[in-house]
Enzyme design. Structure first.
Site, mmCIF file in Angstrom:
data_model
loop_
_atom_site.group_PDB
_atom_site.id
_atom_site.type_symbol
_atom_site.label_atom_id
_atom_site.label_comp_id
_atom_site.label_asym_id
_atom_site.label_seq_id
_atom_site.Cartn_x
_atom_site.Cartn_y
_atom_site.Cartn_z
ATOM 1 N N THR A 272 18.292 -4.668 -1.509
ATOM 2 C CA THR A 272 17.154 -5.307 -0.568
ATOM 3 C C THR A 272 16.437 -3.984 0.131
ATOM 4 O O THR A 272 15.436 -3.975 0.774
ATOM 5 C CB THR A 272 17.999 -5.514 0.719
ATOM 6 O OG1 THR A 272 18.993 -4.522 0.934
ATOM 7 C CG2 THR A 272 18.873 -6.712 0.394
ATOM 8 N N MET A 1045 -1.103 -32.181 1.985
ATOM 9 C CA MET A 1045 -0.481 -30.704 2.394
ATOM 10 C C MET A 1045 0.728 -30.843 3.425
ATOM 11 O O MET A 1045 0.975 -29.871 3.908
ATOM 12 C CB MET A 1045 -1.620 -30.008 3.084
ATOM 13 C CG MET A 1045 -2.246 -30.556 4.258
ATOM 14 S SD MET A 1045 -3.865 -29.821 4.571
ATOM 15 C CE MET A 1045 -5.089 -31.223 4.537
ATOM 16 N N GLN A 1201 3.972 -34.059 13.034
ATOM 17 C CA GLN A 1201 2.860 -33.287 13.193
ATOM 18 C C GLN A 1201 2.669 -32.554 14.625
ATOM 19 O O GLN A 1201 2.227 -31.338 14.895
ATOM 20 C CB GLN A 1201 1.543 -33.994 13.230
ATOM 21 C CG GLN A 1201 1.188 -34.330 11.719
ATOM 22 C CD GLN A 1201 0.874 -33.183 10.795
ATOM 23 O OE1 GLN A 1201 -0.209 -32.758 10.902
ATOM 24 N NE2 GLN A 1201 1.637 -32.657 9.910
ATOM 25 N N GLU A 1268 -4.592 -31.662 14.709
ATOM 26 C CA GLU A 1268 -4.766 -30.185 15.364
ATOM 27 C C GLU A 1268 -4.730 -30.101 16.914
ATOM 28 O O GLU A 1268 -4.411 -28.998 17.281
ATOM 29 C CB GLU A 1268 -6.312 -30.011 14.963
ATOM 30 C CG GLU A 1268 -6.605 -29.873 13.415
ATOM 31 C CD GLU A 1268 -8.060 -29.574 13.307
ATOM 32 O OE1 GLU A 1268 -8.547 -28.542 12.915
ATOM 33 O OE2 GLU A 1268 -8.807 -30.542 13.590
#
Length: 1336
Positions: A272, A1045, A1201, A1268
């Site tokens: 790491t 998307m 959304q 949006e």
């Protein structure tokens, strides 16, 4: 002996050993294991197991999480732990069993309950993070089949998601909890205990349908590996790669010999630390020693003084060990143990802690180490060994020499770490502050210890160490000296603060910035320690007076949330899916890792990989490009420059040219200059690093908005709009106030970086392009222009994107065109997938904005006039900045009817990477400035901000400043309903009471409205088309112009087709979006995808349904399949195109009027936060959102959304910060430096209500666009923080408006609180030093 060892080693070096491990129950033997190969690339490229995703390459996002299982011969136990495949070298996996997402379940066999629950709870949108989420949760269940909520949030802390807002993921995982028998925990609103009926409210998913957890489904641990581990004498393993050798010894003696003869070779345990150095800094180690099989490094020894822990123990093991030890001893002995447990809970993520070792963490001496200050303060020591024997080295100031350097000799190896018991009268505490509450490097950390003689408050011994206050861990020795032999009281402490401030002076340009904040934390941590010590002394009756209240940690319990939406109308057919919470159509494939993203496509024969070479100067002439060294490297095929472009070398937007590849001059760091193509990713990257560019710097680069304004560096046109007479109105108002607010930019951080594959068909310059883009047609156009061929030779295919948010439009087309030039020149398929750091550097972000306002208002709260000036930092090319500026001005009224309103906006041209579209497209910046102005008016008038908002809202039939008529009725309904649902008035009173009683923690609350215009003001972008085929078996294939998307557009199109064709959704398939099926598409953007494409699909389906009418009349009782067969024999066409013109919208900037939007989406959001005034940390305690989205086509998708956009807004306004160096280089190029919201940032109670009985005649099925608008509502968290800060300031006697820029990060919030500790910090004069980062 030593010579013999060397000879044997040399013999082995020729051949190398065989690596043996298991993946998903299948044995893997590798004869030529390369130490540089990580498990992630091995899984994806060698085994074609592409479910495990590449998200960042540095262990910071969790997309590549897998489960590692090992057999421990000592305890005869099998252990399972999660790990990041991107940091796991395959050479380390000898004898391990790996389980990937494909190994736990698939749609072909049987899916695992974890996969099913995340999918059915709607926890997968773009799906790119889902396999990692699934594996983190699966590993937890393997170790603890009935986890608590705390276990779940810990397990998911290292997994980032950019789409969902986490709530549905947590709800899906919560169904495994023991405490989920209460219906409230199952996503059902009202608890049956409340006596209210649950039957009425529809649910997003039904818990009763979920399959139970079945341990028999799990793969067994391979018996062969148990036999292998039990063998008496394990052999040393050696592996040779192209550039590195890896040796894994089995005894301490052999390890010492190896290290003696190779003192500079690093020891790698968890990789790491060394891993990221090799990957991101290009460090090369010819030899790596991996002592993971040396038993002595894992031994635990108990002594009367404390415990010795093996330096090889992982941080998770250390934490578990300490947790087991604490209850076995009296409380006074375990002070240091408890402080370490606390720090280990916050250090890195679960995946990192599972592999990172205790010794590695100590010797890497990070300046801001979490453990070193505590270990040093607690008098710990390390036992080291070398050929010269053993010695013990105390962890004190001498141990920490300088940045990354400790006192140990190169050949010395840390074998174990001693953690002492504490004594009676001794107290140890650890504190840390980080940019994000979990999985984040700390800004400042500290370990503090004090020892009192029995029954006294006189200090015998004290030790204080800090991390994050210099190049290494520092001891506050002078401060400690001021305590010795003195009573622990206010006078001693007061002196200690002054000495500490003087002792730990950070220069104002110190690396990491935030200097004033870091200095104030050193004081406030000491203050916290003081409070704890006083309480302890009180408990022991050493002091009699009641000490001040302790600062309790912020709340962290996640509460059940509500999601309210409407039932479908009575009488709607059961088969009609519209209006129902249908699961995302790919959710199951995404959860099983079967969903194919661009980079998951198998490589074609002879495929090449492209890596970019970018500018390292912000403003310079290119005077030379030397690729000779690169071309001699193994695997490098060619270098592509601007000279290779056969067609157009630039892309023109708004009259400005943007070069695809820079030829003579560069205008930002990160501008693309050329590209290297090679046979593998690694070879292409090494080739790119070897290209030498020489520059001649040009004078005076422009970085900030102020510099651009001073030099009039703007992209034209500058826009302005005015309504009423602003100048005149200012003369008649009661009060005028002027203010300003800055907003930082925001990185898109889509989980899937920019990805594309260009495949030449081989004849007539035809190309197939597989690309992750929101606008396939634009990519097709740009490639055709670049290659100088007609568009009909280029076909763009988009299956799905792993998130986009506006960032996969303009730059994606340019990247694809560069890749296509490489494919054209080499006549081979070329793949280009950006690394996370490259992606962040090259592709730009949301526009930072400076907003200045002058507002005139009456004493009753009415705002009569406002003049607002917006400046955006556009970067080095125009991109879509002019459109962003226009949208900023069109939304500057938000919900308010301001009779005299003037707005001006300019896109500043600077030498930073060009900023671009990002969800909201300027609106989140525009309204933020306006709401800050309204807030200031309320503060000046001394009235609650919600009252001022209400007074000024649009009411009745209204007209915007661009003369567009609308009705605000639903906006006012959202506002009123939000106040009612959130119980605003009662909670407001409770908050005021809380703030009166609490000194160092304050609560704040705010409620914010939104009015958001939907569709494109550029009318041609509102059209859409679709193509629907019905096959002879009755199955239907739908294609449309929208791209998937994660926003669920394919799911909604399936619902539309199902309704219009009157068939079940299961008969309908959507494969991909492609330019050869639906041409000339518009971008999936502006929340308009469903509106436009839905109408086109509806149009095509109606055409087909009407064609079938005669068949149905002949055979009304027939089945769908029989009608289709009959239609085929009747020669009826079973294929149809659909088209939707979209609304005719326009904006006339000369006349300052127009109809740029089809309609408005309305909403309101109320947030409450709790703020720690001394650290600036906060928790969002509760969020209530009411949205008017008409009649939702799919409530689960729309609520997803809303939640996802809100969390992205929360990141924008409170967390995410892009930092640039004074020379214009982006510092924040990955998840370790750039923090997006994680599970720990989710509101503890997150309620979403869809406004009922709302209709919208302007869109499909009366729905509204929702992608949006809600981003802006994240600002309600910002204003709640500002409200809490105002309460803190009033304690210091500060009232009236104050400046708080966005994002309201912990450092900004803490400094704004103006506590007595921040007031002690002497101010540095701006201009007297060069800051570490630019103020963008």
């Amino acid at each position: 002996m030593w010579n013999f060892f060397l000879c044997t080693w040399k013999m082995l070096t020729v051949t190398g050993d065989t690596l043996c491990f298991f993946i998903n129950g299948k044995k893997v033997t590798e004869n030529h294991a390369d130490p540089e190969t990580m498990l992630l690339s091995f899984l994806r490229e060698r085994l074609r197991l592409t479910g495990t995703k590449y998200g960042c390459g540095g262990g910071g996002c969790g997309a590549c999480t897998v489960m590692v299982s090992r057999y421990q011969p000592a305890t005869k136990a099998i252990i399972h732990y999660s790990a990041n495949a991107c940091l796991l070298p395959i050479c380390q996996l000898h004898g391990a069993a790996i389980t990937t997402v494909e190994g736990i379940g698939s749609t072909k066999t049987r899916i695992h309950p974890v996969q099913e629950r995340i999918a059915k709870a709607h926890g997968s949108q773009c799906g790119f993070c889902t396999p990692g989420m699934v594996m983190s949760m699966y590993t937890l269940l393997r170790n603890k089949p009935q986890p608590t909520m705390e276990d779940i949030t810990q397990a998911l802390a290292g997994n980032l998601c950019r789409c969902t807002g986490y709530r549905p993921i947590v709800d899906g995982c919560r169904t495994f909890c023991q405490e989920t028998n209460c219906c409230q925990a199952n996503g059902v609103g009202n608890c049956c205990l409340n006596g209210e009926e649950n039957t009425e409210k529809p649910q997003l998913f039904d818990k009763e349908e979920l399959q139970p957890l079945d341990p028999t489904q799990d793969l067994i641990f391979p018996p062969e590996l148990i036999l292998m581990a039990e063998t008496a004498n394990p052999q040393t393993l050696t592996f040779h790669g192209e550039r590195m050798t890896w040796v894994s010894p089995t005894s301490l003696e052999e390890l010492v010999q190896l290290k003696t003869s190779n003192p500079t070779a690093p020891l790698v345990m968890g990789n790491t630390n060394i891993g990221p150095d090799i990957k991101f800094k290009g460090v090369l180690h010819p030899l790596i020693i991996s002592p993971t099989r040396v038993k002595e490094l894992f031994e635990v020894t108990h002594t009367p003084q404390g415990v010795w822990l093996g330096a090889g123990c992982s941080l998770s093991e250390v934490r578990t060990l300490l947790e087991k030890l604490v209850p076995q001893f009296p409380e006074e002995k375990t002070e240091l143990f408890k402080a370490l447990i606390q720090q280990l809970g916050n250090l890195g993520s679960q995946q990192i802690r599972n592999v990172a070792s205790l010794g590695g963490n100590i010797v890497s001496v990070y300046p801001n180490s979490d453990l070193n200050p505590v270990l040093a303060a607690g008098n710990s020591k390390v036992s080291v060994i070398s050929s010269g024997g053993r010695r013990e080295v105390p962890l004190n100031q001498d141990f920490f020499v300088s940045f990354g350097k400790n006192i140990l000799k190169q050949e010395e190896i840390v074998v174990s770490v001693f953690i002492p018991f504490s004594r009676k009268g001794e107290f140890v505490r650890a504190f840390r502050q980080a940019a994000r509450k979990e999985s984040s490097f700390p800004t400042v950390t500290t370990g503090m210890r004090v020892f009192f003689s029995e029954g006294s408050r006189v200090v015998q011994d004290v030790s204080i160490y800090y991390g994050g206050m210099g190049p290494t861990t520092v001891s506050a020795a002078r401060t400690c000296a001021a305590f010795i032999a003195r009573p622990w009281d206010d006078e001693t402490l007061s002196q200690a603060y002054d000495i500490l401030l003087d002792e730990l002076a950070l220069p104002p340009s110190a690396p990491g910035g935030k200097v004033d904040f870091r200095r104030s934390l050193t004081l406030s941590f000491l203050f916290r320690f003081n409070l704890d010590v006083l309480h302890k002394l009180r408990e022991m009756d050493v002091v009699t007076d009641e000490p001040p209240e302790r600062i309790q940690p912020l709340p962290r319990e996640i509460q059940p949330s509500l999601q309210e939406f409407q039932h479908v109308p009575k009488g709607q057919s059961d088969q009609d899916p519209v209006g129902r919470p249908i699961m995302h159509r790919s959710a199951m494939s995404q959860a099983t890792g079967e969903a194919v993203y661009c980079d998951d496509m198998p490589a074609t024969d002879g495929e090449l990989f492209l890596a970019l070479v970018t500018s390292s100067r912000a403003h310079a002439k290119i005077i030379g490009l030397d690729a000779s060294e690169a071309l001699q490297l193994p695997g490098v095929i060619d270098v592509i420059t601007a000279r290779d472009i056969p067609g157009k070398k630039v892309r023109t937007m708004f009259g400005y040219d943007e070069e695809l590849l820079a030829e003579t001059e560069v205008s930002c760091i990160g501008q693309m200059i050329c590209a290297v193509v090679a046979d593998t990713r690694a070879h292409a990257r090494r080739g790119a690093a070897a290209v030498k560019i020489s520059y001649e710097d040009l004078p005076q680069p422009v970085f900030t908005i102020e510099e651009a304004v001073e030099k009039s560096s703007f992209f034209k046109p500058l826009r302005w709009i005015e309504m009423g007479d602003v100048a005149e109105a200012f003369k008649s108002v009661d009060q005028v106030y002027e203010g300003e607010v800055r907003l930082g930019g925001q990185e898109h951080f889509y989980m899937e970086t920019q990805s594309m594959l260009v495949v030449p068909v081989g004849e007539e310059t035809e190309f197939n392009v597989y690309v992750s883009t929101q606008w396939p047609t634009s990519t097709q156009d740009v490639i055709a222009e670049t290659l100088g061929i007609p568009s009909n030779r280029v076909t763009c295919h988009v299956k799905r994107m792993g998130g986009a948010f506006g960032g996969k439009v303009t730059k994606t087309a340019i990247l694809a065109s560069i890749t296509s030039v490489a494919a054209w020149k080499t006549s081979r398929a070329v793949r280009c997938v950006l690394e996370r750091g490259e992606d962040m550097l090259i592709t730009g972000a949301r526009h930072p904005v400076l907003g200045k306002y002058k507002v005139g208002f009456m004493n009753d709260g009415r705002i009569v006039a406002a003049d607002i000036q917006y400046y955006t930092n556009a970067g080095n090319t125009v991109d879509e900045s002019v459109l962003v500026v226009e949208k900023i001005l069109l939304h500057m009224d938000n919900a308010y009817n301001i009779p005299n309103l003037r707005g001006r906006a300019a896109a500043c041209r600077t030498n930073l990477p060009s900023n671009t579209a990002f969800r909201g497209f300027g609106v989140p910046q525009s309204i933020m400035v306006v709401e800050n102005m309204v807030n200031d008016v309320a503060t000046v008038l001394g009235r609650p901000a919600d009252q001022i908002r209400e007074i000024n809202m649009y009411k009745g039939s209204s007209v915007t400043h661009y003369k567009f008529e609308f009705s605000p009725e639903n906006m006012l309904r959202c506002w009123e309903e939000c106040k009612a649902k959130s119980d605003y008035s009662a909670r407001r009173r409770a908050i005021d009471q809380f703030n009166q009683q609490s000194r160092w923690k304050k609560r704040g609350m705010s409620i914010i409205p939104i009015k958001y215009g939907i569709a494109f003001a550029e009318s041609f972008l509102n059209q859409a088309a679709a193509l629907v085929h019905i096959y002879k078996d009755g199955s239907v294939l739908v294609t449309h112009g929208g791209t998937e998307m994660g926003q669920g557009i394919h799911t909604k199109m399936q619902q539309v087709a199902s309704r219009e064709l009157h068939i079940p959704a299961s008969k309908i398939y959507i494969s991909e979006t492609s330019t050869n099926t639906v041409p000339n598409t518009c971008p999936s953007a502006a929340s308009f995808g469903t509106d436009a494409n839905g109408m086109a699909v509806k149009n095509a389906c109606q055409t087909l349904y009407q064609r079938l009418e005669p068949i149905r009349q002949k055979d009304p009782k027939g089945s769908w399949e029989s009608w289709i067969v009959a239609a085929f024999f009747e020669k009826i066409s079973l294929s149809a195109t659909g088209f939707h013109r979209g609304p005719d919208l326009y904006m006339d900037w000369d006349k300052m009027e127009g109809q740029p939007y089809a309609y408005f989406t309305f909403g309101a959001c109320c947030c409450e936060v709790e703020l720690d005034c001394l650290s600036g940390d906060y928790r969002t305690v509760r969020t209530d959102i009411v949205m008017d989205i008409g009649r939702s086509v799919n409530p689960s998708v729309d609520i997803g959304q809303i939640e996802g956009a809100f969390m992205q807004g929360l990141g924008l306004y409170t967390l995410e910060e892009l930092k640039f160096s004074p020379s214009g280089l982006l510092y924040t190029r990955g998840p370790s430096q750039y923090k997006i919201p994680a599970v720990c940032d989710m509101p503890l109670q997150f309620n979403v209500y869809l406004l009922s009985d709302s209709h919208n005649p302007h869109a499909i099925y009366s729905s509204k666009g929702i992608g949006e608008p809600v981003v802006f509502l994240g600002s309600s968290v910002f204003f709640a923080i500002k409200d809490a800060v105002a309460a803190a300031r009033s304690e210091s006697g500060l009232v009236g408006p104050f400046s708080l820029d966005s994002p309201a990060t912990p450092d900004r919030a803490c400094l704004a609180c103006a506590s007595l500790f921040t007031q002690k910090i002497p101010a540095n004069k701006p201009g007297s030093f060069k800051p570490w980062a630019l103020n963008i």
